[in-house]
Design an enzyme around this catalytic site. Structure first.
Site, PDB file in Angstrom:
ATOM      1  CG  ASN B 396      -1.990   1.091   1.165  1.00 24.34           C
ATOM      2  OD1 ASN B 396      -1.748   2.065   0.460  1.00 24.34           O
ATOM      3  ND2 ASN B 396      -3.045   0.935   1.952  1.00 24.34           N
ATOM      4  CG  ASP B 397       1.491   2.848   3.703  1.00 27.34           C
ATOM      5  OD1 ASP B 397       0.732   3.405   3.105  1.00 27.34           O
ATOM      6  OD2 ASP B 397       1.981   2.164   4.902  1.00 27.34           O
ATOM      7  CB  VAL B 398       6.057   0.690  -1.241  1.00 31.06           C
ATOM      8  CG1 VAL B 398       6.414   0.354   0.223  1.00 31.06           C
ATOM      9  CG2 VAL B 398       5.079  -0.744  -1.622  1.00 31.06           C
TER      10      VAL B 398
END
Lengths: 101, 470
Positions: B396-398
């Site tokens: 997600n965050d990457v």
């Protein structure tokens, strides 16, 4: 001021030793690819298990009638062994996977 | 003679540590490097036991001293027990659980250093210098111990949310100052054992307070930091006994661990202070990227199968969600079948994918994914524009574009995988929950993005079956 200077000159060799070890540590890690960070951290984790040497040394000097010290020493050696053996074995397992292509 | 041999075994051990650690920096020699370190450690341990000489206070050797049998029995018993338990645990653990195991072993080392301090204290009441090293080693080892246990609990999911007391930064700083002052007072006045136990207890509390507010995503950094703490504690033991191998090993790990911690922080583009004093979800950061809105688009398994089957190039972005779902074997199956159909498949590995840098590589290597298919971020980013389908699994965050274009986002500035440049983006997630950093991801609202909801393993298994039937 003078006492600080004296302290430095008294422990001159030790200070050299510490400084050089710090640089060796930095040098050894520098430029390692990201993929190896986890195994490297795990390997370093195993190496600080060298603290077990201290635990064994304390234990060898314990008075055998001091049961509290015997118990603490036993625990210290046990925990140190867990750190060393577990650390090296888990690192080996990680690195084993990099080998087969 | 004995002591010269002991010094020699320590010298050889120290060299194996340095050379071994250096060899671990290269994938080809890494395994040998680790074994070399283990061999050096064994030599040092055996030397310590069998070349022991009792010394008096002023360092003279006590002739004909015999160590009582009970002590040898306890030492060998502890080593035997520790070896069996440590070996089995390390052999049996699933690779996804490995970060918490490293944390646990680190805590054991810290506790070992702390116990040495507890045992040596009363023998050194009249040497302020020795007392200072004992107290420093004990406090650092204890903090590392209790901190590692909390890190372990957080990584294995027992302790899910960061616990933040009101004004926790202020409280932590006060407790830390308290520990330092209390420690200094103990060194100066050499009070009774009761106070030492009290100091031990306060250090345990500080280790807990230090780790508890930090989020699970930052745990690798914390483990790496605590790792270098334990190294430092071992080095203090080396000072106390003038033991060169404890000094070399301890300082080596202390400095290497600190550098590794900073490198990890750099990969996440966050300063260390930010990790320790909290950013995600705390204070101003929470205000960031609240304006994401729009509609999301679903896709089902059969449409995904068709889309992938007729692509030229597919890039898979694996995240920790993949590991949690134990889907690393299925993803390899997917890769194999697509390759059979003439689709080019690659994996895009973000530096902090998984729970530790390099963790994802280990997991995929475990399921036989070929090493050269794993492409690092800098090399894969230019390739996304020529990619037909990007499959994001449990990451997600990457892949959050807010890192590029939302200065108020807590992850702003973090290098990400530019999956937006591909023609189609398929995101597999269990639900619409935010990622570990707790922020929305505008990628999901991108018109090119389709969401493939469900457990990674179940969905991918169905996907493989669909493609086979095409």
């Amino acid at each position: 001021m003078e006492s600080i200077l004296n302290l430095i000159s008294e422990h001159r060799e030790m200070i050299y030793f510490v400084l050089l070890s710090v640089f060796v540590g930095i040098e050894v890690i520098g430029g390692v690819p990201t993929v190896l960070h986890t195994p490297l951290m795990s390997g370093a984790n195993a190496i600080h298990g060298v603290v077990i040497v201290g635990a064994i040394y304390v234990m060898l000097n314990v008075d055998p009638t001091d049961y509290l010290a015997l118990a603490l020493g036993f625990l210290a050696v046990l925990l140190g062994t867990l750190n060393v053996v577990g650390g090296f074995v888990v690192t080996d397992r990680m690195l084993e996977m990099f080998k087969k292509k | 003679m004995k002591s010269a041999l002991l010094e020699l075994s320590y010298l050889i051990g120290s060299v194996t540590f340095i050379v071994g650690l250096k060899m671990m920096g290269n994938p080809k020699s890494a395994r040998k490097g680790n074994l070399l370190g283990a061999a050096g450690m064994t030599l040092a341990i055996l030397g310590t036991i069998f070349l022991f000489e009792k010394k008096t206070e002023d360092g003279a050797v006590v002739a004909d001293h015999v160590v009582p049998g009970i002590i040898y029995a306890l030492i060998f018993g502890a080593i035997l027990l520790g070896t069996i338990v440590g070996w089995l645990t390390a052999k049996k653990v699933q690779m996804t659980k490995m970060p918490e195991l490293v944390s646990m072993f680190n805590g054991m080392g810290g506790a070992c250093a702390a116990l040495i301090g507890l045992m040596e204290y009363e023998h050194n009441l009249h040497h302020t210098g020795a007392l200072a090293t004992i107290i420093a080693g004990m406090v650092i080892g204890t903090v590392s111990f209790s901190g590692s246990i909390i890190a372990y609990l957080k990584l294995n999911g027992t302790m899910k949310q960061p616990i933040r007391l009101p004004q926790y930064n202020v409280i932590n700083t006060i407790v830390m100052a308290g520990v330092v002052l209390f420690g200094a007072w103990v060194v100066m006045t050499a009070p009774s054992m009761t106070f030492l136990y009290l100091l031990f207890a306060v250090a345990i509390v500080y280790g807990i307070l230090f780790t508890v507010p930090i989020g699970g995503a930052d745990m690798p950094v914390v483990i790496s930091l605590l790792n270098s703490f334990t190294g430092l504690a071992a080095a203090f033991g080396g000072f106390l006994y003038d033991n060169k191998i404890m000094l070399t090993g301890g300082i080596l790990v202390g400095s290497a661990g600190t550098l590794l911690t900073l490198v990890m922080c750099k990969a996440m583009n966050r300063p260390l202070s930010n990790v320790i004093f909290g950013a995600f979800g705390g204070g101003d950061a929470a205000a960031g990227s609240s304006s994401v809105s729009g509609s999301i688009k679903d896709i089902n398994v059969s449409d995904t199968a068709v889309l992938m089957n007729y692509s030229k190039k597919v890039v898979i972005v694996p995240g920790y969600g993949l590991a949690v779902a134990q889907a690393q074997h299925v993803i390899h199956e997917l890769e194999t079948i697509l390759e059979e159909r003439g689709v080019e498949v690659k994996y895009a590995i973000h530096p902090v994918a998984g729970r530790m840098p390099g963790h994802m590589n280990v997991l995929l290597a475990e399921s036989n994914v070929s090493y050269d298919k794993l492409v690092e971020m800098e090399d894969i980013n230019p390739e996304f524009s020529s990619t037909d389908v990007v499959l994001v699994v449990g990451a997600n965050d990457v892949v959050n574009p807010a890192a590029h274009n939302d200065p108020s986002s807590p992850i702003y500035g973090m290098p990400i995988l530019d999956v937006e440049n591909a023609s189609h983006i398929i995101v597999n997630k269990r639900s619409m929950n935010a990622g570990y950093a707790g922020i929305e991801n505008e990628l999901f609202f991108n018109p090119k993005t389709s969401m493939l909801f469900g457990d990674a393993k179940a969905v991918l298994t169905k996907l493989v079956a669909e493609i086979k039937s095409l």
